[in-house]
Design a protein around this motif. Structure first.
Motif, PDB file in Angstrom:
ATOM      1  N   PHE A 216      37.636 -30.176  -1.024  1.00  0.00           N
ATOM      2  CA  PHE A 216      36.880 -30.556   0.177  1.00  0.00           C
ATOM      3  C   PHE A 216      36.174 -31.892  -0.038  1.00  0.00           C
ATOM      4  O   PHE A 216      36.218 -32.784   0.817  1.00  0.00           O
ATOM      5  CB  PHE A 216      35.867 -29.453   0.497  1.00  0.00           C
ATOM      6  CG  PHE A 216      34.908 -29.782   1.597  1.00  0.00           C
ATOM      7  CD1 PHE A 216      35.353 -30.079   2.880  1.00  0.00           C
ATOM      8  CD2 PHE A 216      33.536 -29.778   1.359  1.00  0.00           C
ATOM      9  CE1 PHE A 216      34.460 -30.363   3.902  1.00  0.00           C
ATOM     10  CE2 PHE A 216      32.638 -30.068   2.367  1.00  0.00           C
ATOM     11  CZ  PHE A 216      33.095 -30.361   3.648  1.00  0.00           C
ATOM     12  N   ILE A 217      35.532 -32.040  -1.185  1.00  0.00           N
ATOM     13  CA  ILE A 217      34.832 -33.293  -1.505  1.00  0.00           C
ATOM     14  C   ILE A 217      35.820 -34.459  -1.539  1.00  0.00           C
ATOM     15  O   ILE A 217      35.545 -35.539  -1.005  1.00  0.00           O
ATOM     16  CB  ILE A 217      34.084 -33.164  -2.843  1.00  0.00           C
ATOM     17  CG1 ILE A 217      32.950 -32.140  -2.720  1.00  0.00           C
ATOM     18  CG2 ILE A 217      33.530 -34.512  -3.294  1.00  0.00           C
ATOM     19  CD1 ILE A 217      32.281 -31.800  -4.037  1.00  0.00           C
ATOM     20  N   ASP A 218      36.977 -34.253  -2.160  1.00  0.00           N
ATOM     21  CA  ASP A 218      37.989 -35.315  -2.258  1.00  0.00           C
ATOM     22  C   ASP A 218      38.487 -35.739  -0.876  1.00  0.00           C
ATOM     23  O   ASP A 218      38.653 -36.939  -0.605  1.00  0.00           O
ATOM     24  CB  ASP A 218      39.171 -34.843  -3.107  1.00  0.00           C
ATOM     25  CG  ASP A 218      38.812 -34.728  -4.584  1.00  0.00           C
ATOM     26  OD1 ASP A 218      37.799 -35.331  -4.995  1.00  0.00           O
ATOM     27  OD2 ASP A 218      39.544 -34.026  -5.319  1.00  0.00           O
ATOM     28  N   ILE A 219      38.751 -34.768  -0.010  1.00  0.00           N
ATOM     29  CA  ILE A 219      39.263 -35.091   1.323  1.00  0.00           C
ATOM     30  C   ILE A 219      38.236 -35.854   2.141  1.00  0.00           C
ATOM     31  O   ILE A 219      38.550 -36.847   2.807  1.00  0.00           O
ATOM     32  CB  ILE A 219      39.692 -33.808   2.063  1.00  0.00           C
ATOM     33  CG1 ILE A 219      40.875 -33.157   1.343  1.00  0.00           C
ATOM     34  CG2 ILE A 219      40.061 -34.111   3.509  1.00  0.00           C
ATOM     35  CD1 ILE A 219      41.269 -31.805   1.908  1.00  0.00           C
ATOM     36  N   VAL A 220      36.997 -35.399   2.098  1.00  0.00           N
ATOM     37  CA  VAL A 220      35.931 -36.080   2.851  1.00  0.00           C
ATOM     38  C   VAL A 220      35.729 -37.497   2.315  1.00  0.00           C
ATOM     39  O   VAL A 220      35.584 -38.453   3.089  1.00  0.00           O
ATOM     40  CB  VAL A 220      34.611 -35.279   2.771  1.00  0.00           C
ATOM     41  CG1 VAL A 220      33.455 -36.096   3.340  1.00  0.00           C
ATOM     42  CG2 VAL A 220      34.748 -33.966   3.528  1.00  0.00           C
ATOM     43  N   HIS A 221      35.753 -37.635   1.003  1.00  0.00           N
ATOM     44  CA  HIS A 221      35.599 -38.958   0.398  1.00  0.00           C
ATOM     45  C   HIS A 221      36.732 -39.883   0.850  1.00  0.00           C
ATOM     46  O   HIS A 221      36.502 -41.049   1.206  1.00  0.00           O
ATOM     47  CB  HIS A 221      35.591 -38.844  -1.125  1.00  0.00           C
ATOM     48  CG  HIS A 221      35.452 -40.162  -1.828  1.00  0.00           C
ATOM     49  ND1 HIS A 221      36.538 -40.898  -2.256  1.00  0.00           N
ATOM     50  CD2 HIS A 221      34.350 -40.895  -2.162  1.00  0.00           C
ATOM     51  CE1 HIS A 221      36.135 -42.003  -2.820  1.00  0.00           C
ATOM     52  NE2 HIS A 221      34.798 -42.034  -2.781  1.00  0.00           N
ATOM     53  N   GLY A 222      37.956 -39.365   0.836  1.00  0.00           N
ATOM     54  CA  GLY A 222      39.095 -40.171   1.275  1.00  0.00           C
ATOM     55  C   GLY A 222      38.999 -40.567   2.735  1.00  0.00           C
ATOM     56  O   GLY A 222      39.355 -41.699   3.102  1.00  0.00           O
ATOM     57  N   HIS A 223      38.524 -39.653   3.558  1.00  0.00           N
ATOM     58  CA  HIS A 223      38.395 -39.959   4.989  1.00  0.00           C
ATOM     59  C   HIS A 223      37.346 -41.049   5.217  1.00  0.00           C
ATOM     60  O   HIS A 223      37.570 -41.969   6.015  1.00  0.00           O
ATOM     61  CB  HIS A 223      38.008 -38.695   5.750  1.00  0.00           C
ATOM     62  CG  HIS A 223      38.034 -38.872   7.238  1.00  0.00           C
ATOM     63  ND1 HIS A 223      39.189 -38.807   7.977  1.00  0.00           N
ATOM     64  CD2 HIS A 223      37.036 -39.145   8.124  1.00  0.00           C
ATOM     65  CE1 HIS A 223      38.910 -39.017   9.253  1.00  0.00           C
ATOM     66  NE2 HIS A 223      37.614 -39.221   9.373  1.00  0.00           N
ATOM     67  N   LEU A 224      36.232 -40.962   4.527  1.00  0.00           N
ATOM     68  CA  LEU A 224      35.190 -41.980   4.670  1.00  0.00           C
ATOM     69  C   LEU A 224      35.666 -43.335   4.160  1.00  0.00           C
ATOM     70  O   LEU A 224      35.354 -44.376   4.749  1.00  0.00           O
ATOM     71  CB  LEU A 224      33.922 -41.546   3.926  1.00  0.00           C
ATOM     72  CG  LEU A 224      33.186 -40.332   4.514  1.00  0.00           C
ATOM     73  CD1 LEU A 224      32.007 -39.944   3.623  1.00  0.00           C
ATOM     74  CD2 LEU A 224      32.693 -40.636   5.927  1.00  0.00           C
ATOM     75  N   GLN A 225      36.418 -43.325   3.083  1.00  0.00           N
ATOM     76  CA  GLN A 225      36.979 -44.583   2.569  1.00  0.00           C
ATOM     77  C   GLN A 225      37.934 -45.202   3.586  1.00  0.00           C
ATOM     78  O   GLN A 225      37.976 -46.427   3.765  1.00  0.00           O
ATOM     79  CB  GLN A 225      37.715 -44.340   1.253  1.00  0.00           C
ATOM     80  CG  GLN A 225      36.802 -44.100   0.060  1.00  0.00           C
ATOM     81  CD  GLN A 225      35.948 -45.324  -0.262  1.00  0.00           C
ATOM     82  OE1 GLN A 225      34.722 -45.275  -0.157  1.00  0.00           O
ATOM     83  NE2 GLN A 225      36.583 -46.428  -0.612  1.00  0.00           N
ATOM     84  N   GLY A 226      38.700 -44.340   4.273  1.00  0.00           N
ATOM     85  CA  GLY A 226      39.597 -44.837   5.306  1.00  0.00           C
ATOM     86  C   GLY A 226      38.847 -45.488   6.457  1.00  0.00           C
ATOM     87  O   GLY A 226      39.282 -46.524   6.976  1.00  0.00           O
ATOM     88  N   LEU A 227      37.717 -44.916   6.832  1.00  0.00           N
ATOM     89  CA  LEU A 227      36.902 -45.512   7.889  1.00  0.00           C
ATOM     90  C   LEU A 227      36.372 -46.879   7.472  1.00  0.00           C
ATOM     91  O   LEU A 227      36.336 -47.818   8.280  1.00  0.00           O
ATOM     92  CB  LEU A 227      35.731 -44.576   8.234  1.00  0.00           C
ATOM     93  CG  LEU A 227      36.080 -43.264   8.941  1.00  0.00           C
ATOM     94  CD1 LEU A 227      34.810 -42.443   9.154  1.00  0.00           C
ATOM     95  CD2 LEU A 227      36.776 -43.527  10.276  1.00  0.00           C
ATOM     96  N   ILE A 228      35.968 -46.974   6.208  1.00  0.00           N
ATOM     97  CA  ILE A 228      35.449 -48.257   5.708  1.00  0.00           C
ATOM     98  C   ILE A 228      36.550 -49.318   5.712  1.00  0.00           C
ATOM     99  O   ILE A 228      36.323 -50.461   6.114  1.00  0.00           O
ATOM    100  CB  ILE A 228      34.881 -48.085   4.286  1.00  0.00           C
ATOM    101  CG1 ILE A 228      33.636 -47.188   4.317  1.00  0.00           C
ATOM    102  CG2 ILE A 228      34.537 -49.437   3.665  1.00  0.00           C
ATOM    103  CD1 ILE A 228      33.112 -46.815   2.949  1.00  0.00           C
ATOM    104  N   GLU A 229      37.757 -48.941   5.286  1.00  0.00           N
ATOM    105  CA  GLU A 229      38.873 -49.881   5.273  1.00  0.00           C
ATOM    106  C   GLU A 229      39.248 -50.339   6.670  1.00  0.00           C
ATOM    107  O   GLU A 229      39.578 -51.492   6.899  1.00  0.00           O
ATOM    108  CB  GLU A 229      40.084 -49.239   4.587  1.00  0.00           C
ATOM    109  CG  GLU A 229      39.905 -48.988   3.093  1.00  0.00           C
ATOM    110  CD  GLU A 229      39.641 -50.263   2.315  1.00  0.00           C
ATOM    111  OE1 GLU A 229      40.239 -51.299   2.645  1.00  0.00           O
ATOM    112  OE2 GLU A 229      38.824 -50.221   1.377  1.00  0.00           O
ATOM    113  N   ASN A 230      39.195 -49.428   7.626  1.00  0.00           N
ATOM    114  CA  ASN A 230      39.523 -49.771   9.011  1.00  0.00           C
ATOM    115  C   ASN A 230      38.524 -50.748   9.598  1.00  0.00           C
ATOM    116  O   ASN A 230      38.869 -51.592  10.430  1.00  0.00           O
ATOM    117  CB  ASN A 230      39.572 -48.507   9.873  1.00  0.00           C
ATOM    118  CG  ASN A 230      40.793 -47.657   9.570  1.00  0.00           C
ATOM    119  OD1 ASN A 230      41.793 -48.159   9.059  1.00  0.00           O
ATOM    120  ND2 ASN A 230      40.717 -46.379   9.884  1.00  0.00           N
TER     121      ASN A 230
END
Length: 227
Positions: A210-224
């Motif tokens: 769960f932590i990994d998925i949320v972290h990845g999603h937030l990183q994707g928002l930052i990249e966008n």
């Protein structure tokens, strides 16, 4: 040609030239006015498009902010709920008021988590996250059930203690029965801690995922946002 005819001819020629000049002047003037109106119209259209793009960009940024806040809020509410379960502790000196207060806090934390999860689901569509959440929610609920069951058992022990105190048994019998109840409470706590630890170990892999998925999603928002 007589003098009069000559004068009339010259006057007509002069007037004709002036007429052509005036016609040319007004045509040019009309073209200039039309050009200015065209420029004003184009400028207005450009400003309208710029405003639409600005509002569209602002709306998009606002939605991204809401998405980020929703996923972070969901993450936080889950860990508040888990922390409440893991930090739940009991002793032989507990009373009914403290037990009821603890149970109420856990129920409130779980309710906050459910609301935050619902809000996050409006923005995040991720099958992997949904699957992990389903397992995580089940395992965490099982841990909370352990707390709830123990609290109910402890409240029954408190009632038994009250009954011992008001009984007509001799004092030594009361002390023995009271000590037996204390030993039972200690044993209940021991069993609870072992069961909670086992449940947490079952839940831990899903929590890490769960932590990994949320972290990845937030990183994707930052990249966008950088694009």
């Amino acid at each position: 040609m007589s003098l009069v005819e000559t004068v009339l001819f010259l006057l007509l020629a002069l007037l004709g030239g002036i007429g052509l000049s005036l016609k040319s002047y007004f045509q040019k003037k009309g073209e200039n006015l039309a050009t200015k109106e065209d420029i004003q119209g184009i400028t207005k259209e450009v400003e309208t498009i710029k405003n639409q793009l600005h509002y569209s960009m602002q709306a998009k940024l606002s939605l991204k902010d809401e998405e980020r806040n929703a996923i972070v809020g969901y993450f936080e509410k889950y860990h508040v709920w888990v922390a409440g379960i893991l930090n739940a502790s009991f002793s032989v000196s507990d009373n009914k008021q403290r037990l009821d207060s603890l149970l109420a806090r856990l129920d409130e934390a779980q309710f906050g988590y459910v609301l935050a999860r619902g809000r996050a689901s409006l923005f995040v569509k991720n099958t992997e996250l949904d699957n992990v959440n389903a397992e995580l929610n089940m395992k965490t609920s099982e841990m909370q059930n352990l707390v709830t069951i123990l609290i109910l058992k402890l409240k029954r022990k408190l009632i038994e203690m009250e009954q011992i105190e008001v009984s007509e048994n001799p004092i030594n019998v009361k002390l023995t029965l009271h000590q037996n109840l204390l030993n039972e409470i200690i044993e209940l706590n021991k069993v609870f801690h072992g069961e909670r630890l086992a449940k947490y170990q079952e839940m831990l892999p899903f929590q890490v995922k769960f932590i990994d998925i949320v972290h990845g999603h937030l990183q994707g928002l930052i990249e966008n946002e950088k694009v």
